[in-house]
Write a protein that holds these residues in place. Structure first.
Motif, mmCIF file in Angstrom:
data_model
loop_
_atom_site.group_PDB
_atom_site.id
_atom_site.type_symbol
_atom_site.label_atom_id
_atom_site.label_comp_id
_atom_site.label_asym_id
_atom_site.label_seq_id
_atom_site.Cartn_x
_atom_site.Cartn_y
_atom_site.Cartn_z
ATOM 1 N N LEU A 112 3.727 1.562 1.467
ATOM 2 C CA LEU A 112 2.585 1.584 2.384
ATOM 3 C C LEU A 112 1.833 0.264 2.300
ATOM 4 C CD1 LEU A 112 1.252 5.144 1.495
ATOM 5 C CD2 LEU A 112 2.541 4.518 3.533
ATOM 6 N N SER A 113 1.059 -0.022 3.322
ATOM 7 C CA SER A 113 0.235 -1.228 3.287
ATOM 8 C C SER A 113 -0.976 -0.991 2.381
ATOM 9 C CB SER A 113 -0.251 -1.578 4.696
ATOM 10 O OG SER A 113 -1.184 -0.610 5.148
ATOM 11 N N ASP A 114 -1.571 -2.088 1.901
ATOM 12 C CA ASP A 114 -2.776 -1.975 1.074
ATOM 13 C C ASP A 114 -3.876 -1.241 1.840
ATOM 14 O OD1 ASP A 114 -1.485 -3.399 -0.887
ATOM 15 O OD2 ASP A 114 -2.544 -5.283 -0.505
ATOM 16 N N ARG A 115 -3.988 -1.547 3.101
ATOM 17 C CA ARG A 115 -5.020 -0.920 3.946
ATOM 18 C C ARG A 115 -4.819 0.598 4.023
ATOM 19 N NH1 ARG A 115 -7.680 -3.125 9.219
ATOM 20 N NH2 ARG A 115 -8.488 -1.200 10.090
ATOM 21 N N THR A 116 -3.577 1.025 4.174
ATOM 22 C CA THR A 116 -3.288 2.464 4.249
ATOM 23 C C THR A 116 -3.591 3.135 2.914
ATOM 24 O OG1 THR A 116 -1.606 2.083 5.939
ATOM 25 C CG2 THR A 116 -1.493 4.179 4.747
ATOM 26 N N VAL A 117 -3.237 2.481 1.816
ATOM 27 C CA VAL A 117 -3.541 3.025 0.489
ATOM 28 C C VAL A 117 -5.047 3.200 0.346
ATOM 29 C CG1 VAL A 117 -3.510 2.539 -1.995
ATOM 30 C CG2 VAL A 117 -1.453 2.161 -0.614
ATOM 31 N N LYS A 118 -5.828 2.207 0.758
ATOM 32 C CA LYS A 118 -7.295 2.299 0.665
ATOM 33 C C LYS A 118 -7.823 3.432 1.528
ATOM 34 C CE LYS A 118 -7.963 -2.550 -0.445
ATOM 35 N NZ LYS A 118 -8.378 -3.855 0.042
ATOM 36 N N ARG A 119 -7.250 3.584 2.725
ATOM 37 C CA ARG A 119 -7.692 4.665 3.623
ATOM 38 C C ARG A 119 -7.390 6.023 2.999
ATOM 39 N NH1 ARG A 119 -4.661 6.787 7.717
ATOM 40 N NH2 ARG A 119 -3.352 4.936 7.781
ATOM 41 N N TYR A 120 -6.190 6.182 2.437
ATOM 42 C CA TYR A 120 -5.833 7.448 1.795
ATOM 43 C C TYR A 120 -6.722 7.726 0.579
ATOM 44 C CZ TYR A 120 -1.526 7.950 4.580
ATOM 45 O OH TYR A 120 -0.615 8.111 5.587
ATOM 46 N N MET A 121 -7.024 6.701 -0.176
ATOM 47 C CA MET A 121 -7.909 6.881 -1.331
ATOM 48 C C MET A 121 -9.300 7.311 -0.871
ATOM 49 S SD MET A 121 -6.268 6.638 -4.092
ATOM 50 C CE MET A 121 -7.694 6.639 -5.177
ATOM 51 N N ALA A 122 -9.774 6.715 0.199
ATOM 52 C CA ALA A 122 -11.085 7.105 0.737
ATOM 53 C C ALA A 122 -11.072 8.573 1.139
ATOM 54 C CB ALA A 122 -11.457 6.209 1.922
ATOM 55 N N GLN A 123 -9.977 9.028 1.745
ATOM 56 C CA GLN A 123 -9.869 10.441 2.119
ATOM 57 C C GLN A 123 -9.918 11.334 0.883
ATOM 58 O OE1 GLN A 123 -6.225 10.822 4.358
ATOM 59 N NE2 GLN A 123 -6.982 9.582 6.048
ATOM 60 N N GLY A 124 -9.218 10.922 -0.171
ATOM 61 C CA GLY A 124 -9.215 11.703 -1.412
ATOM 62 C C GLY A 124 -10.584 11.755 -2.046
ATOM 63 N N PHE A 125 -11.261 10.618 -2.093
ATOM 64 C CA PHE A 125 -12.607 10.589 -2.692
ATOM 65 C C PHE A 125 -13.597 11.386 -1.849
ATOM 66 C CE2 PHE A 125 -11.243 6.532 -4.899
ATOM 67 C CZ PHE A 125 -11.207 7.125 -6.154
ATOM 68 N N GLU A 126 -13.441 11.337 -0.532
ATOM 69 C CA GLU A 126 -14.335 12.117 0.327
ATOM 70 C C GLU A 126 -14.142 13.606 0.072
ATOM 71 O OE1 GLU A 126 -15.421 12.745 5.059
ATOM 72 O OE2 GLU A 126 -13.716 11.486 4.508
ATOM 73 N N LEU A 127 -12.908 14.003 -0.089
ATOM 74 C CA LEU A 127 -12.601 15.405 -0.397
ATOM 75 C C LEU A 127 -13.251 15.819 -1.709
ATOM 76 C CD1 LEU A 127 -10.864 17.674 0.869
ATOM 77 C CD2 LEU A 127 -9.021 16.920 -0.611
ATOM 78 N N CYS A 128 -13.148 14.956 -2.726
ATOM 79 C CA CYS A 128 -13.768 15.244 -4.028
ATOM 80 C C CYS A 128 -15.279 15.341 -3.922
ATOM 81 C CB CYS A 128 -13.398 14.165 -5.049
ATOM 82 S SG CYS A 128 -11.667 14.184 -5.527
ATOM 83 N N LEU A 129 -15.887 14.422 -3.182
ATOM 84 C CA LEU A 129 -17.342 14.454 -3.012
ATOM 85 C C LEU A 129 -17.784 15.724 -2.300
ATOM 86 C CD1 LEU A 129 -18.103 10.736 -2.084
ATOM 87 C CD2 LEU A 129 -18.787 11.947 -4.162
ATOM 88 N N ASN A 130 -17.055 16.106 -1.282
ATOM 89 C CA ASN A 130 -17.394 17.339 -0.552
ATOM 90 C C ASN A 130 -17.258 18.560 -1.456
ATOM 91 O OD1 ASN A 130 -18.024 16.011 1.824
ATOM 92 N ND2 ASN A 130 -15.953 16.219 2.645
ATOM 93 N N ALA A 131 -16.280 18.543 -2.341
ATOM 94 C CA ALA A 131 -16.083 19.675 -3.262
ATOM 95 C C ALA A 131 -17.229 19.777 -4.270
ATOM 96 C CB ALA A 131 -14.750 19.535 -3.987
ATOM 97 N N MET A 132 -17.819 18.642 -4.602
ATOM 98 C CA MET A 132 -18.918 18.633 -5.581
ATOM 99 C C MET A 132 -20.224 19.109 -4.963
ATOM 100 S SD MET A 132 -17.902 15.101 -7.564
ATOM 101 C CE MET A 132 -19.586 14.707 -7.885
ATOM 102 N N CYS A 133 -20.350 19.024 -3.659
ATOM 103 C CA CYS A 133 -21.613 19.411 -2.996
ATOM 104 C C CYS A 133 -21.698 20.882 -2.766
ATOM 105 C CB CYS A 133 -21.736 18.690 -1.667
ATOM 106 S SG CYS A 133 -21.829 16.912 -1.847
#
Length: 161
Positions: A140-161
């Motif tokens: 994958l491209s670096d940009r895609t990896v960053k986008r996927y990581m952002a999705q994962g972190f957003e999911l984690c943040l939503n789970a904590m709220c």
């Protein structure tokens, strides 16, 4: 007789046989068949529009099968991890159940991500790979990896709220 009752009457046996061919247990097949119809009961507005009942039921059942196999794989990994622990490490039954439940919740949360996004997030968070290493490993491209990581972190943040 309601539409769901008619669907059940006409297709339950077929669905059990279909599932039994894919599982090693007739009991699991019956359970998943019932879970399939429970999903229909939770979405009654979709039932009248069903044109191909068996294809519709098989689609729901495939999703349940995927969940079943993922849960089995997770349970097996959990048991292997417990077996590999040193004998002097002991957890109470309550702690073991709690840890297993948390692991299942984490798996369910990560299951909300697309497969590639889930792979990227796990490679980063569990294997400790850098974004560059993940990009090289997955193609994958670096940009895609960053986008996927952002999705994962957003999911984690939503789970904590």
């Amino acid at each position: 007789m309601s539409t769901i009752q008619l669907l059940y009457k006409d297709n339950h046996g077929w669905l059990c046989r279909w599932l039994r061919q894919r599982l090693d247990s007739a009991d699991d097949a019956v359970d998943l068949a019932h879970d399939t119809f429970l999903r229909l009961l939770r979405r009654p507005d979709e039932v009248p529009g069903i044109v191909e009942p068996r294809a519709f039921l098989a689609t729901i059942a495939r999703g349940l099968l995927n969940d079943h196999w993922r849960r089995r794989t997770l349970e097996q990994a959990w048991l292997e991890t417990l077996a590999a622990l040193p004998e002097d490490v002991a957890f109470s039954p309550e702690q073991l159940v709690s840890m297993q439940q948390e692991l299942q919740q984490l798996d369910a949360m990560l299951g909300q991500l697309a497969p590639k996004a889930r792979e990227v997030f796990v490679l980063s968070q569990l294997e400790g790979l850098t974004y560059v290493q993940i990009a090289a490993r997955t193609g994958l491209s670096d940009r895609t990896v960053k986008r996927y990581m952002a999705q994962g972190f957003e999911l984690c943040l939503n789970a904590m709220c």
